[in-house]
Design a protein around this motif. Structure first.
Motif, PDB file in Angstrom:
ATOM      1  N   LEU A 243      55.210  18.414   0.609  1.00 61.03           N
ATOM      2  CA  LEU A 243      56.571  17.909   0.425  1.00 61.03           C
ATOM      3  C   LEU A 243      56.711  17.203  -0.910  1.00 61.03           C
ATOM      4  O   LEU A 243      55.966  16.263  -1.214  1.00 61.03           O
ATOM      5  N   LEU A 244      57.663  17.649  -1.714  1.00 58.59           N
ATOM      6  CA  LEU A 244      58.074  16.975  -2.942  1.00 58.59           C
ATOM      7  C   LEU A 244      59.443  16.368  -2.663  1.00 58.59           C
ATOM      8  O   LEU A 244      60.435  17.088  -2.550  1.00 58.59           O
ATOM      9  N   GLY A 245      59.503  15.068  -2.487  1.00 54.67           N
ATOM     10  CA  GLY A 245      60.743  14.410  -2.088  1.00 54.67           C
ATOM     11  C   GLY A 245      61.671  14.149  -3.258  1.00 54.67           C
ATOM     12  O   GLY A 245      61.248  13.618  -4.287  1.00 54.67           O
ATOM     13  N   LEU A 246      62.941  14.504  -3.101  1.00 51.61           N
ATOM     14  CA  LEU A 246      63.954  14.262  -4.135  1.00 51.61           C
ATOM     15  C   LEU A 246      65.130  13.523  -3.529  1.00 51.61           C
ATOM     16  O   LEU A 246      65.735  13.989  -2.561  1.00 51.61           O
ATOM     17  N   GLY A 247      65.463  12.378  -4.113  1.00 56.77           N
ATOM     18  CA  GLY A 247      66.643  11.638  -3.689  1.00 56.77           C
ATOM     19  C   GLY A 247      66.346  10.577  -2.651  1.00 56.77           C
ATOM     20  O   GLY A 247      65.243  10.465  -2.132  1.00 56.77           O
ATOM     21  N   GLY A 248      67.382   9.785  -2.375  1.00 53.60           N
ATOM     22  CA  GLY A 248      67.239   8.720  -1.396  1.00 53.60           C
ATOM     23  C   GLY A 248      66.851   7.408  -2.035  1.00 53.60           C
ATOM     24  O   GLY A 248      66.704   7.288  -3.251  1.00 53.60           O
ATOM     25  N   GLY A 267      53.591  14.950  -1.705  1.00 58.20           N
ATOM     26  CA  GLY A 267      53.494  14.931  -3.154  1.00 58.20           C
ATOM     27  C   GLY A 267      54.297  13.763  -3.702  1.00 58.20           C
ATOM     28  O   GLY A 267      54.416  12.718  -3.062  1.00 58.20           O
ATOM     29  N   HIS A 268      54.878  13.942  -4.885  1.00 58.19           N
ATOM     30  CA  HIS A 268      55.690  12.865  -5.448  1.00 58.19           C
ATOM     31  C   HIS A 268      56.967  12.679  -4.641  1.00 58.19           C
ATOM     32  O   HIS A 268      57.500  13.621  -4.034  1.00 58.19           O
ATOM     33  N   LEU A 269      57.436  11.435  -4.634  1.00 54.72           N
ATOM     34  CA  LEU A 269      58.653  11.053  -3.931  1.00 54.72           C
ATOM     35  C   LEU A 269      59.592  10.442  -4.969  1.00 54.72           C
ATOM     36  O   LEU A 269      59.427   9.279  -5.358  1.00 54.72           O
ATOM     37  N   ILE A 270      60.530  11.230  -5.440  1.00 57.04           N
ATOM     38  CA  ILE A 270      61.397  10.822  -6.546  1.00 57.04           C
ATOM     39  C   ILE A 270      62.739  10.340  -5.991  1.00 57.04           C
ATOM     40  O   ILE A 270      63.553  11.140  -5.520  1.00 57.04           O
ATOM     41  N   SER A 271      62.940   9.051  -6.038  1.00 54.61           N
ATOM     42  CA  SER A 271      64.171   8.470  -5.487  1.00 54.61           C
ATOM     43  C   SER A 271      65.355   8.715  -6.414  1.00 54.61           C
ATOM     44  O   SER A 271      65.192   9.183  -7.551  1.00 54.61           O
ATOM     45  N   ASP A 321      67.108  14.752  -0.034  1.00 53.27           N
ATOM     46  CA  ASP A 321      67.874  13.834   0.806  1.00 53.27           C
ATOM     47  C   ASP A 321      69.342  14.128   0.510  1.00 53.27           C
ATOM     48  O   ASP A 321      69.963  13.505  -0.346  1.00 53.27           O
ATOM     49  N   HIS A 322      69.892  15.111   1.206  1.00 48.00           N
ATOM     50  CA  HIS A 322      71.224  15.633   0.876  1.00 48.00           C
ATOM     51  C   HIS A 322      72.298  14.552   0.897  1.00 48.00           C
ATOM     52  O   HIS A 322      73.191  14.536   0.037  1.00 48.00           O
ATOM     53  N   ILE A 333      71.152  20.089  -9.011  1.00 52.35           N
ATOM     54  CA  ILE A 333      69.727  20.039  -8.650  1.00 52.35           C
ATOM     55  C   ILE A 333      69.285  21.369  -8.040  1.00 52.35           C
ATOM     56  O   ILE A 333      68.236  21.924  -8.401  1.00 52.35           O
ATOM     57  N   ILE A 334      70.077  21.900  -7.130  1.00 53.70           N
ATOM     58  CA  ILE A 334      69.726  23.175  -6.498  1.00 53.70           C
ATOM     59  C   ILE A 334      69.692  24.294  -7.536  1.00 53.70           C
ATOM     60  O   ILE A 334      68.816  25.172  -7.504  1.00 53.70           O
ATOM     61  N   ASP A 335      70.627  24.265  -8.487  1.00 54.10           N
ATOM     62  CA  ASP A 335      70.643  25.258  -9.554  1.00 54.10           C
ATOM     63  C   ASP A 335      69.366  25.160 -10.391  1.00 54.10           C
ATOM     64  O   ASP A 335      68.734  26.178 -10.716  1.00 54.10           O
TER      65      ASP A 335
END
Length: 351
Positions: A243-248, A267-271, A321-322, A333-335
């Motif tokens: 898991l590479l976390g994005l957002g939140g 993996g990395h958790l990018i807030s 984190d939608h 981000i999705i693009d």
């Protein structure tokens, strides 16, 4: 030998220490030896107290002293504990310095530290390190290097689960929250790394029961006791998704939900604060990755590359984190993820 080990364990910070400085080039045969570095500092009670508790356990012997007065202790063929006097985030490149001094190859770094929070709630936390969103010239408030992230230690996810179990068995829950934090701060290293912290105020930094739990986490997690080590990544492992976390927010609650339920690799958790995105104003109808300024793309790419390096053979899936993103942010981000061939994962994908 056993008697000597016990003596060192009881008086590990006293005159019995007899480490020596290393300056000569080590033989090539020594370069193949791998080492796990556990790093502590006397400047922080939440760091040195768990280190002392760990050193009171069996098997420790004095090791070499690095330039700058960094003392070390060894347990078996792999584990090395480094005790320094500066704050940890000030000590860059400990991996390279250890390798140059000893000829051992550093496999990973585990930093023991305090955690500070405005909420003041007691907590035991684990997190990856890096400041991937910063650019050259930006202020580095807590060390690191602009646009850098260390490979996240593969032990992060499994050790979170072990930490929760140990904290519960020592009656620290529910007083202490057991949680991950988003990727942040230094020091600079090129090897897999993670911070293990006690928070969140001076009252809790010195708690002996919390120090004992952290020491037990390291002891059991590294396999120094009777059980096997926890969280060892192998490219042949059956469960390969990471898991590479994005957002939140800083405590990554949406990502935590999956990690705790599914026991996935982390993996990395990018807030959100590490994904700076410039608002396009009135042009939101034609959003693309290229149309949104800011260092968010750099942050995602650096975090992805570092995570991939930490999990050779793994399948890195970005988990968003939608609810934390505005529509135009999510679209961009999705693009970007699609154009970089970074797959997006939902909860079911991590089962």
């Amino acid at each position: 030998m056993k008697g000597e080990t016990r003596a060192v364990g009881k008086n590990i910070f006293t005159k019995l220490y007899s480490g020596s400085h290393f300056h000569s080039t080590p033989p090539l045969s020594a370069l193949r030896k791998m080492a796990t570095l556990v790093v502590a500092t006397t400047a922080d009670p939440a760091s040195i107290n768990p280190a002392k508790a760990l050193l009171s356990m069996p098997g420790w012997l004095p090791g070499p002293t690095l330039d700058g007065g960094i003392r070390s202790f060894k347990n078996g063929d792999v584990v090395r504990l480094l005790q320094q006097d500066k704050f940890i985030i000030e000590e860059d490149d400990l991996d390279l310095r250890w390798e140059a001094a000893t000829g051992e190859t550093v496999a990973e770094l585990l930093f023991l530290s305090r955690h500070a929070a405005v909420s003041t709630r007691p907590a035991l936390t684990i997190h990856p390190i890096g400041v991937p969103h910063l650019k050259e010239g930006d202020v580095l408030p807590q060390g690191g290097r602009a646009g850098w992230a260390a490979p996240p230690c593969p032990r992060i996810g499994p050790w979170l689960m072990l930490l929760k179990k140990l904290a519960e068995s020592h009656n620290l829950v529910p007083e202490f929250e057991i949680t991950l934090e988003a990727t942040h701060h230094g020091p600079v290293t090129s090897k897999p790394a993670m911070f293990i912290e006690i928070g969140s105020t001076e009252e809790y930094w010195g708690r002996e029961d919390a120090a004992q739990v952290i020491a037990q986490l390291v002891w059991e997690g590294l396999g120094l006791g009777a059980s096997d080590a926890v969280g060892v990544w192998r490219s042949t492992t059956e469960k390969k998704r990471v898991l590479l976390g994005l957002g939140g927010g800083h405590y990554v609650p949406r990502h935590m939900d999956i990690i705790q339920k599914e026991g996935t690799w982390v993996g990395h958790l990018i807030s959100g604060y590490s994904l700076p995105m410039e608002d396009p104003g009135q042009t939101k109808s034609s959003i693309s990755a290229e149309s949104i300024g800011g260092t968010w793309k750099q942050s995602i790419q650096v975090a992805f590359d570092a995570t991939k390096a930490a999990f050779p053979g793994g399948e890195i899936l970005a988990h968003l984190d939608h609810k934390s993103f505005k529509g135009w942010q999510k679209t961009a981000i999705i693009d970007f993820l699609g154009k970089q061939n970074i797959k997006i994962g939902k909860q079911a994908d991590f089962c």
